[in-house]
Motif scaffolding. Sequence first.
Motif, PDB file in Angstrom:
ATOM      1  N   ARG A 136       0.844  -1.198   0.000  1.00  0.00           N
ATOM      2  CA  ARG A 136       0.000   0.000   0.000  1.00  0.00           C
ATOM      3  C   ARG A 136       0.877   1.246   0.000  1.00  0.00           C
ATOM      4  NH1 ARG A 136      -5.022  -1.098   4.195  1.00  0.00           N
ATOM      5  NH2 ARG A 136      -5.853  -2.973   3.150  1.00  0.00           N
ATOM      6  N   PRO A 137       0.555   2.188  -0.864  1.00  0.00           N
ATOM      7  CA  PRO A 137       1.332   3.439  -0.888  1.00  0.00           C
ATOM      8  C   PRO A 137       1.270   4.151   0.463  1.00  0.00           C
ATOM      9  CG  PRO A 137      -0.100   3.257  -2.818  1.00  0.00           C
ATOM     10  CD  PRO A 137      -0.509   2.169  -1.886  1.00  0.00           C
ATOM     11  N   GLY A 138       2.390   4.684   0.877  1.00  0.00           N
ATOM     12  CA  GLY A 138       2.421   5.429   2.127  1.00  0.00           C
ATOM     13  C   GLY A 138       2.676   4.571   3.343  1.00  0.00           C
ATOM     14  N   ARG A 139       2.710   3.248   3.173  1.00  0.00           N
ATOM     15  CA  ARG A 139       2.982   2.365   4.301  1.00  0.00           C
ATOM     16  C   ARG A 139       4.317   1.669   4.084  1.00  0.00           C
ATOM     17  NH1 ARG A 139      -2.571  -0.615   6.342  1.00  0.00           N
ATOM     18  NH2 ARG A 139      -3.824   1.272   6.595  1.00  0.00           N
ATOM     19  N   GLY A 140       4.964   1.334   5.183  1.00  0.00           N
ATOM     20  CA  GLY A 140       6.256   0.670   5.078  1.00  0.00           C
ATOM     21  C   GLY A 140       6.160  -0.682   4.416  1.00  0.00           C
ATOM     22  N   LEU A 141       7.227  -1.109   3.786  1.00  0.00           N
ATOM     23  CA  LEU A 141       7.245  -2.393   3.104  1.00  0.00           C
ATOM     24  C   LEU A 141       7.830  -3.502   3.966  1.00  0.00           C
ATOM     25  CD1 LEU A 141       8.358  -1.318  -0.479  1.00  0.00           C
ATOM     26  CD2 LEU A 141       6.048  -1.768   0.365  1.00  0.00           C
ATOM     27  N   VAL A 142       8.525  -3.116   5.033  1.00  0.00           N
ATOM     28  CA  VAL A 142       9.098  -4.112   5.938  1.00  0.00           C
ATOM     29  C   VAL A 142       8.785  -3.717   7.371  1.00  0.00           C
ATOM     30  CG1 VAL A 142      10.955  -4.779   4.348  1.00  0.00           C
ATOM     31  CG2 VAL A 142      11.329  -2.931   6.006  1.00  0.00           C
ATOM     32  N   CYS A 143       8.764  -4.725   8.247  1.00  0.00           N
ATOM     33  CA  CYS A 143       8.506  -4.472   9.671  1.00  0.00           C
ATOM     34  C   CYS A 143       9.823  -4.157  10.375  1.00  0.00           C
ATOM     35  CB  CYS A 143       7.828  -5.674  10.310  1.00  0.00           C
ATOM     36  SG  CYS A 143       8.900  -7.134  10.437  1.00  0.00           S
ATOM     37  N   THR A 144       9.763  -3.940  11.659  1.00  0.00           N
ATOM     38  CA  THR A 144      10.967  -3.608  12.423  1.00  0.00           C
ATOM     39  C   THR A 144      11.953  -4.765  12.479  1.00  0.00           C
ATOM     40  OG1 THR A 144       9.827  -4.256  14.457  1.00  0.00           O
ATOM     41  CG2 THR A 144       9.764  -1.930  13.848  1.00  0.00           C
ATOM     42  N   HIS A 145      11.505  -5.966  12.122  1.00  0.00           N
ATOM     43  CA  HIS A 145      12.390  -7.129  12.119  1.00  0.00           C
ATOM     44  C   HIS A 145      12.925  -7.418  10.724  1.00  0.00           C
ATOM     45  CE1 HIS A 145       9.596  -7.715  15.561  1.00  0.00           C
ATOM     46  NE2 HIS A 145      10.725  -8.037  16.183  1.00  0.00           N
ATOM     47  N   GLY A 146      12.622  -6.503   9.780  1.00  0.00           N
ATOM     48  CA  GLY A 146      13.159  -6.641   8.434  1.00  0.00           C
ATOM     49  C   GLY A 146      12.389  -7.579   7.536  1.00  0.00           C
ATOM     50  N   ARG A 147      11.192  -7.984   7.960  1.00  0.00           N
ATOM     51  CA  ARG A 147      10.393  -8.900   7.145  1.00  0.00           C
ATOM     52  C   ARG A 147       9.375  -8.114   6.324  1.00  0.00           C
ATOM     53  NH1 ARG A 147      10.581 -11.639  12.229  1.00  0.00           N
ATOM     54  NH2 ARG A 147      11.915 -13.486  12.111  1.00  0.00           N
TER      55      ARG A 147
END
Length: 458
Positions: A136-147
């Motif tokens: 989704r545009p405007g949202r991160g592509l990875v979490c804080t754990h790099g996934r």
Amino acid sequence: MTFTDREILTTATHPDFRAWLARIRHIGGCQHPVHLVGQSLTVDAATGRLVHALTSAEQPHGRLTIACGNRRQSRCEPCARLHQGDTYQLVVSGLAGGKGIPDTVRAHPRVFVTFTAPSFGPVHRHIADHPCRPPRPGRGLVCTHGRPLWCLDRHPSDNPLTGSPICGDCYDHPAAVLWNAHTRDLWQRLHRNLYEAIATSRGISRTAARKSVRVAYAKVAEYQRRGSIHFHAVMRFDGPTPDTPPPAWATLALLTQTIRTATRRVHLAVPGLDAILRFGAQLDIRPILPGNGSDDDLTERAVASYIAKYVTKPDVAGITVDRPIRDAITISVLPVTDHARTLIRTCWTLGGRTEYKALNLRRWAHQLGYRGHIASKSRAYSTSYTALRAAREQHRRDHNDQKEALDDIDTITDKHWTYTGNGHTPGQAMFADAIADDLQTAREAAHEARTGGERDEP
């Protein structure tokens, strides 16, 4: 001769075989019956004369065999089917009348509501003909754990990945378990909030609101694929009693708004948990129409069938198991998904902490912490399981040609029964399964004859 042939021959040549067959047919082909020894003696209270005796010595194999009564289809399908029928009657009588409920309830405002659980982290989803989680545009592509927080696969509904976390480290497993464990408390707060919402909308006290209108309900709990409980509920406006209509101002629109307002106000703080437990943002409320309705309408029979179906199928394949877990070692070999296994281990771990001792989480680890009944209702909604079972037993007695009329005398019954075991031998199980299949075929034929083949689908 094979083992199966020997078992069948041993069962069929036993002197009590015909009497045993009759008894198993009487209990509906129960797959895990309970065996008792003892006696039940009924005497005339005035004279002491023995008027009826039931002893295990007179029963096949010297023991009284009774149905297990388990509501789980995975444990005993015949008994679960009977429980499903009772649930249908319980729910539909609160919508269309009958079983002591006047048919005027059909004119009362009624809705079918689905209360969902909050989010504990993004999970893989089954969406027909759509990717699981597109970026989704405007949202991160990875979490804080790099996934990655996206998934372009199209998962089948029965895929073990469906409902599992996008990132297992991000998912709040303790909150998910404690949500399941506290749904009973959340529902109680919701019920109290209903009257506060009515009182606020009408500008009256909560006591006055309760004297004017009552909210009756019947609900069933269902596990989502992510392992969180949500509720399907029938909710109805009554007057002070089910026999009286609600006041004119207690409309369908007010019932809908009352439920929305009360749900938003529910919150519960739990020790050791940073988040406040609330119901999920998704709240589906649909009116229930009287009669058959059109194909797109939610009818009384459809709702009753829907709730009855989930009462006997509380366990979701790969998510829950139908027996309590006795030790932590067992968890590693359970036939569940990795996500469910993590939730079960979380239950076991939290169950050892002092602040959660009252929740008894280890006892309910097989249910992912859920401690409530699968189905429940308010007292005034309709009849009860106890009343339905009593009526069925009375019907059996009334059609027993060998019974002695006891209605005209006062009697005292003295019962002494002892549990001696449960279940069938392999040979007996084959005959019991055949009896259960025959009875089910007869029921289906009778249903088709009554309805012309019409099915009650939600």
